[in-house]
Design a protein around this motif. Structure first.
Motif, PDB file in Angstrom:
ATOM      1  N   PRO A  57      48.133  39.734  39.610  1.00 21.64           N
ATOM      2  CA  PRO A  57      47.202  40.029  40.702  1.00 21.64           C
ATOM      3  C   PRO A  57      46.966  38.895  41.699  1.00 21.64           C
ATOM      4  O   PRO A  57      46.619  39.156  42.850  1.00 21.64           O
ATOM      5  CB  PRO A  57      45.903  40.351  39.961  1.00 21.64           C
ATOM      6  N   GLU A  58      47.124  37.622  41.256  1.00 25.40           N
ATOM      7  CA  GLU A  58      46.732  36.509  42.124  1.00 25.40           C
ATOM      8  C   GLU A  58      47.418  36.512  43.493  1.00 25.40           C
ATOM      9  O   GLU A  58      46.758  36.243  44.503  1.00 25.40           O
ATOM     10  CB  GLU A  58      46.985  35.163  41.422  1.00 25.40           C
ATOM     11  N   PRO A  59      48.733  36.822  43.580  1.00 23.60           N
ATOM     12  CA  PRO A  59      49.353  36.801  44.905  1.00 23.60           C
ATOM     13  C   PRO A  59      48.719  37.777  45.889  1.00 23.60           C
ATOM     14  O   PRO A  59      48.717  37.531  47.101  1.00 23.60           O
ATOM     15  CB  PRO A  59      50.810  37.174  44.617  1.00 23.60           C
ATOM     16  N   TYR A  60      48.176  38.872  45.385  1.00 27.76           N
ATOM     17  CA  TYR A  60      47.546  39.834  46.293  1.00 27.76           C
ATOM     18  C   TYR A  60      46.331  39.225  46.979  1.00 27.76           C
ATOM     19  O   TYR A  60      46.039  39.530  48.138  1.00 27.76           O
ATOM     20  CB  TYR A  60      47.136  41.092  45.533  1.00 27.76           C
TER      21      TYR A  60
ATOM     22  N   ASP B 143      39.813  40.827  32.557  1.00 30.64           N
ATOM     23  CA  ASP B 143      38.736  40.538  33.514  1.00 30.64           C
ATOM     24  C   ASP B 143      39.152  39.434  34.479  1.00 30.64           C
ATOM     25  O   ASP B 143      38.816  39.479  35.669  1.00 30.64           O
ATOM     26  CB  ASP B 143      37.467  40.120  32.764  1.00 30.64           C
ATOM     27  N   PHE B 144      39.847  38.430  33.954  1.00 33.34           N
ATOM     28  CA  PHE B 144      40.314  37.326  34.803  1.00 33.34           C
ATOM     29  C   PHE B 144      41.212  37.866  35.911  1.00 33.34           C
ATOM     30  O   PHE B 144      41.061  37.508  37.088  1.00 33.34           O
ATOM     31  CB  PHE B 144      41.058  36.308  33.945  1.00 33.34           C
ATOM     32  N   GLN B 145      42.160  38.714  35.561  1.00 29.56           N
ATOM     33  CA  GLN B 145      43.073  39.274  36.554  1.00 29.56           C
ATOM     34  C   GLN B 145      42.339  40.190  37.528  1.00 29.56           C
ATOM     35  O   GLN B 145      42.585  40.161  38.739  1.00 29.56           O
ATOM     36  CB  GLN B 145      44.187  40.040  35.846  1.00 29.56           C
ATOM     37  N   ALA B 146      41.430  40.999  36.989  1.00 25.90           N
ATOM     38  CA  ALA B 146      40.717  41.940  37.841  1.00 25.90           C
ATOM     39  C   ALA B 146      39.864  41.233  38.886  1.00 25.90           C
ATOM     40  O   ALA B 146      39.666  41.755  39.992  1.00 25.90           O
ATOM     41  CB  ALA B 146      39.842  42.856  36.983  1.00 25.90           C
ATOM     42  N   THR B 147      39.369  40.055  38.553  1.00 31.60           N
ATOM     43  CA  THR B 147      38.541  39.312  39.511  1.00 31.60           C
ATOM     44  C   THR B 147      39.309  39.047  40.800  1.00 31.60           C
ATOM     45  O   THR B 147      38.776  39.224  41.904  1.00 31.60           O
ATOM     46  CB  THR B 147      38.063  37.989  38.887  1.00 31.60           C
ATOM     47  N   PHE B 148      40.552  38.620  40.688  1.00 35.36           N
ATOM     48  CA  PHE B 148      41.363  38.376  41.884  1.00 35.36           C
ATOM     49  C   PHE B 148      41.511  39.648  42.708  1.00 35.36           C
ATOM     50  O   PHE B 148      41.399  39.633  43.940  1.00 35.36           O
ATOM     51  CB  PHE B 148      42.747  37.851  41.488  1.00 35.36           C
ATOM     52  N   LEU B 149      41.780  40.748  42.031  1.00 38.82           N
ATOM     53  CA  LEU B 149      41.994  42.005  42.742  1.00 38.82           C
ATOM     54  C   LEU B 149      40.718  42.503  43.411  1.00 38.82           C
ATOM     55  O   LEU B 149      40.770  43.068  44.511  1.00 38.82           O
ATOM     56  CB  LEU B 149      42.525  43.062  41.775  1.00 38.82           C
ATOM     57  N   GLU B 150      39.575  42.321  42.767  1.00 37.29           N
ATOM     58  CA  GLU B 150      38.329  42.770  43.380  1.00 37.29           C
ATOM     59  C   GLU B 150      38.111  42.082  44.730  1.00 37.29           C
ATOM     60  O   GLU B 150      37.755  42.734  45.724  1.00 37.29           O
ATOM     61  CB  GLU B 150      37.141  42.473  42.452  1.00 37.29           C
ATOM     62  N   PHE B 151      38.319  40.770  44.781  1.00 39.19           N
ATOM     63  CA  PHE B 151      38.126  40.050  46.041  1.00 39.19           C
ATOM     64  C   PHE B 151      39.173  40.458  47.079  1.00 39.19           C
ATOM     65  O   PHE B 151      38.871  40.565  48.269  1.00 39.19           O
ATOM     66  CB  PHE B 151      38.150  38.540  45.801  1.00 39.19           C
ATOM     67  N   ALA B 152      40.404  40.678  46.632  1.00 42.77           N
ATOM     68  CA  ALA B 152      41.455  41.098  47.563  1.00 42.77           C
ATOM     69  C   ALA B 152      41.167  42.490  48.110  1.00 42.77           C
ATOM     70  O   ALA B 152      41.327  42.750  49.313  1.00 42.77           O
ATOM     71  CB  ALA B 152      42.812  41.064  46.868  1.00 42.77           C
TER      72      ALA B 152
ATOM     73  N   GLY C 183      33.660  41.753  41.837  1.00 43.86           N
ATOM     74  CA  GLY C 183      34.366  40.484  41.640  1.00 43.86           C
ATOM     75  C   GLY C 183      33.421  39.358  41.309  1.00 43.86           C
ATOM     76  O   GLY C 183      33.689  38.523  40.426  1.00 43.86           O
ATOM     77  N   ASN C 184      32.282  39.318  41.989  1.00 47.88           N
ATOM     78  CA  ASN C 184      31.300  38.276  41.712  1.00 47.88           C
ATOM     79  C   ASN C 184      30.683  38.437  40.325  1.00 47.88           C
ATOM     80  O   ASN C 184      30.437  37.441  39.630  1.00 47.88           O
ATOM     81  CB  ASN C 184      30.220  38.275  42.795  1.00 47.88           C
ATOM     82  N   ARG C 185      30.421  39.672  39.916  1.00 44.97           N
ATOM     83  CA  ARG C 185      29.874  39.881  38.569  1.00 44.97           C
ATOM     84  C   ARG C 185      30.851  39.404  37.507  1.00 44.97           C
ATOM     85  O   ARG C 185      30.460  38.757  36.522  1.00 44.97           O
ATOM     86  CB  ARG C 185      29.571  41.369  38.348  1.00 44.97           C
ATOM     87  N   ARG C 186      32.120  39.725  37.694  1.00 45.14           N
ATOM     88  CA  ARG C 186      33.128  39.293  36.716  1.00 45.14           C
ATOM     89  C   ARG C 186      33.195  37.772  36.651  1.00 45.14           C
ATOM     90  O   ARG C 186      33.252  37.179  35.570  1.00 45.14           O
ATOM     91  CB  ARG C 186      34.491  39.869  37.084  1.00 45.14           C
ATOM     92  N   LYS C 187      33.192  37.135  37.799  1.00 44.13           N
ATOM     93  CA  LYS C 187      33.280  35.675  37.817  1.00 44.13           C
ATOM     94  C   LYS C 187      32.031  35.038  37.231  1.00 44.13           C
ATOM     95  O   LYS C 187      32.110  34.096  36.427  1.00 44.13           O
ATOM     96  CB  LYS C 187      33.488  35.193  39.258  1.00 44.13           C
ATOM     97  N   ARG C 188      30.861  35.563  37.603  1.00 37.99           N
ATOM     98  CA  ARG C 188      29.603  34.975  37.116  1.00 37.99           C
ATOM     99  C   ARG C 188      29.515  35.052  35.604  1.00 37.99           C
ATOM    100  O   ARG C 188      28.962  34.142  34.951  1.00 37.99           O
ATOM    101  CB  ARG C 188      28.411  35.708  37.757  1.00 37.99           C
ATOM    102  N   ALA C 189      30.078  36.099  35.022  1.00 36.76           N
ATOM    103  CA  ALA C 189      30.009  36.269  33.570  1.00 36.76           C
ATOM    104  C   ALA C 189      30.766  35.187  32.820  1.00 36.76           C
ATOM    105  O   ALA C 189      30.533  34.975  31.624  1.00 36.76           O
ATOM    106  CB  ALA C 189      30.549  37.644  33.182  1.00 36.76           C
ATOM    107  N   THR C 190      31.645  34.466  33.493  1.00 32.55           N
ATOM    108  CA  THR C 190      32.433  33.419  32.843  1.00 32.55           C
ATOM    109  C   THR C 190      31.794  32.045  32.967  1.00 32.55           C
ATOM    110  O   THR C 190      32.327  31.068  32.431  1.00 32.55           O
ATOM    111  CB  THR C 190      33.845  33.351  33.454  1.00 32.55           C
TER     112      THR C 190
END
Length: 596
Positions: free
Chosen positions: A230-233, A263-272, A293-300
């Motif tokens: 997901p990161e390249p997207y 969840d880590f991968q999905a975070t990139f996609l949510e922002f994209a 995306g922010n919820r996923r990141k904040r949880a970490t």
């Protein structure tokens, strides 16, 4: 000793353990603990390590792994104690030295971490991971030449060591050798064309160089190599403007629906996805993805704003007018640094790019030199206090020495530089220290509408740091701390800070640029208006934006999302829309020079 015991003893020697003779089940117990540890069953692993040590108190392998598990549990000091006990028992246990280095490195005890990794390499010279981590410790201390040497040694041991490639590229980039870094990666990818991580890192280097087409192509190759990466997207989303029916948007929607996505991968996609829907004007769906995306990141993250509130109170109490004004002057007299600071996403990269377009200014980018000085002050046991209280005990010679150390560090690669920017936004915490150790430095504060500033942070998935940025309420509380700091610095250092409003730069770029150059003591140059044409490495979250002419579509962007911003607006309170922090008295004031 029977055959089973001999095999257990042999395995124990290999791991550096010393089992108790006559306890044939000790090694089996240890192996069960390791198996649990590797599979993530940490509580079971801890119990079994302790049982191992109850049977064999000098089992170095169990000691050091129990130590590393303690580190994973959030007890780094306990981890260091246990691992060092293991090393006393078996000084040749490579894994113990290596794990000690990892824990110390995580705690930013970089000199000690380097010593641990050197111990690994003395025992096992072909330990590529230790070479890489030693290089990383040196890189974080700005010992770039030595760091590059160790990264190259890691790559000589393992040419496919992607982290060493990435670290070497970062060092080369910090040394202004991005083209060399790109060439290094390209050589690696010629031999490993399907290496998606390498292609993605190459894209980041091209983006630093302003080579948007090349960055996009590298992202496409990364996706072709691993379609579910997901990161390249996210990088692609930053580099293009989406339109309805865009195939990249459709591909991301398919990808985010896959149950195998972490969840880590999905975070990139949510922002994209948020950026894509924002481009096509669907702000409702855009904000839905921003929030997810922010919820996923904040949880970490482990973040507590109360810690920062306490730090602000200590800084305000320590750096009173008597301290910062009564002692101005005795620091290092150099006027080389131009500190560009403020909240992230407030225009700091834009201002630095404008200054770096001047023939007398080198754009230094973001680095941690000032923060390392702060850490050094806090670590100086002779002072008897930590930062910030310890600053009051600095003598004139101390202040001059610290200022000169900063100058020596930033000019190591370009000793003939006339002026140099330091664009670390959060240096606003250290304005009082800057004034004490570098009284002739220029301080540029970038300010922007509070809601636009916070929303811009919320819309960005940062590479590292900025833990306050992933919750709207916490963003508002952090913004209050920032404003409290800036209000304090203006009160105790009147006239020492030049303010640049982002909105003024957008409205009248030339006039705002003239005031900026005047504050820095620089003559006018037309190139500063064409900043987007300046070829230089930009290694910040705004690397793509500063390649464009100045645009105004980011002004008042918050209004598109107003109905979703209740927690932020409530937290900001009176510091709401339009309350841009400036001190009009400093906007047109000439540089306020001190003498040393």
């Amino acid at each position: 000793m029977n055959r089973k015991q001999r095999r257990a003893a042999a395995r124990a020697r290999h791991r550096g353990a010393v089992p108790t003779d006559g306890a044939p089940d000790t090694e089996a117990l240890f192996q069960r603990a390791v198996s649990c540890h590797q599979s993530g069953r940490l509580s079971d692993a801890k119990r079994l390590y302790r049982r191992t040590l109850a049977a064999a108190p000098r089992h170095a392998g169990a000691l050091q792994l129990l130590g590393y598990l303690s580190f994973q549990d959030g007890d780094p000091e306990g981890a260091i104690e246990l691992i060092r006990r293991a090393i006393v028992i078996d000084p040749k246990l490579v894994a113990a030295h290596y794990n000690l280095g990892l824990v110390l490195q995580d705690q930013d005890r970089l000199d000690e971490a380097g010593t641990a990794f050197r111990a690994v390499l003395a025992l096992q010279p072909d330990h590529g991971a230790a070479c890489n981590n030693l290089g990383a410790a040196l890189k974080d201390q700005d010992k770039l030449d030595e760091a590059a040497t160790w990264f190259r040694k890691a790559l000589a041991i393992d040419p496919a060591h992607i982290e060493a490639h990435e670290n070497l590229a970062q060092v080369l980039g910090a040394q202004g050798k991005v083209d060399e870094a790109i060439a290094s990666y390209q050589g690696f990818l010629e031999a490993n064309p399907g290496h998606d991580e390498g292609q993605f890192n190459l894209a980041a280097l091209h983006l630093q160089r302003g080579q948007v087409d090349e960055a996009m192509a590298a992202c496409r190759r990364a996706i072709a190599a691993t379609p579910e990466r997901p990161e390249p997207y996210q990088t692609i989303a930053e580099l293009k403007t989406f339109t309805p029916g865009d195939p990249d948007l459709a591909a991301m929607e398919v990808l985010i629906a896959k149950p195998s996505l972490t969840d880590f991968q999905a975070t990139f996609l949510e922002f994209a996805l948020a950026k894509a829907y924002e481009d096509i004007g669907d702000t409702e769906r855009a904000f839905t993805h921003f929030a997810a995306g922010n919820r996923r990141k904040r949880a970490t993250l482990r973040y507590d704003v109360a810690t920062f509130e306490a730090d602000v109170s200590r800084i305000v109490t320590t750096f009173d007018r008597e301290l910062v004004s009564g002692r101005a002057g005795p620091g290092c007299p150099s006027d080389l640094p131009i500190f560009v600071l403020g909240m992230p996403r407030s225009g700091t990269t834009l201002v630095e790019q404008i200054l770096a377009s001047h023939s007398q200014v080198l754009g230094g980018g973001e680095h941690g030199h000032l923060n390392r000085i702060v850490v050094g002050i806090g670590d100086d046991a002779a002072l008897g206090e930590t930062y910030p209280e310890a600053v009051a005990r600095l003598s004139a010679d101390d202040r001059r020495r610290l200022g000169q150390a900063y100058i020596d560090t930033v000019t190591a690669d370009r000793p003939t530089t006339q002026r140099r920017t330091d664009k670390m936004p959060h240096n606003f915490w250290y304005i009082g220290l800057i004034r004490l150790i570098l009284p002739n430095a220029t301080i540029i504060h970038c300010a922007r509408d509070p809601v636009d500033t916070c929303l811009a942070c919320y819309r960005k998935l940062f590479d590292r740091g900025h833990d306050y940025a992933y919750d709207l309420g916490e963003l508002g509380r952090y913004y209050h701390l920032y404003r409290r700091m800036m209000d304090h610095w203006r009160a105790v250092l009147p006239g020492a800070i030049h303010e640049v409003r982002y909105e003024d730069m957008v409205t009248d770029q030339e006039q705002a640029t003239r005031r900026l150059l005047e504050a820095c003591g620089l003559p006018w140059e037309d190139a500063c208006l064409a900043f987007h044409r300046t070829e230089r490495v930009v290694r910040t979250a705004s690397a793509a934006q500063v390649r464009r002419p100045l645009y105004g579509d980011a002004v008042a962007r918050w209004r598109r999302y107003a109905r979703h911003l209740g927690p932020l607006l409530e937290a900001l309170g009176p510091l709401g829309p339009g309350q841009v922090p400036t001190d009009a008295a400093t906007v047109t004031r000439p540089r306020n020079r001190a003498t040393g």
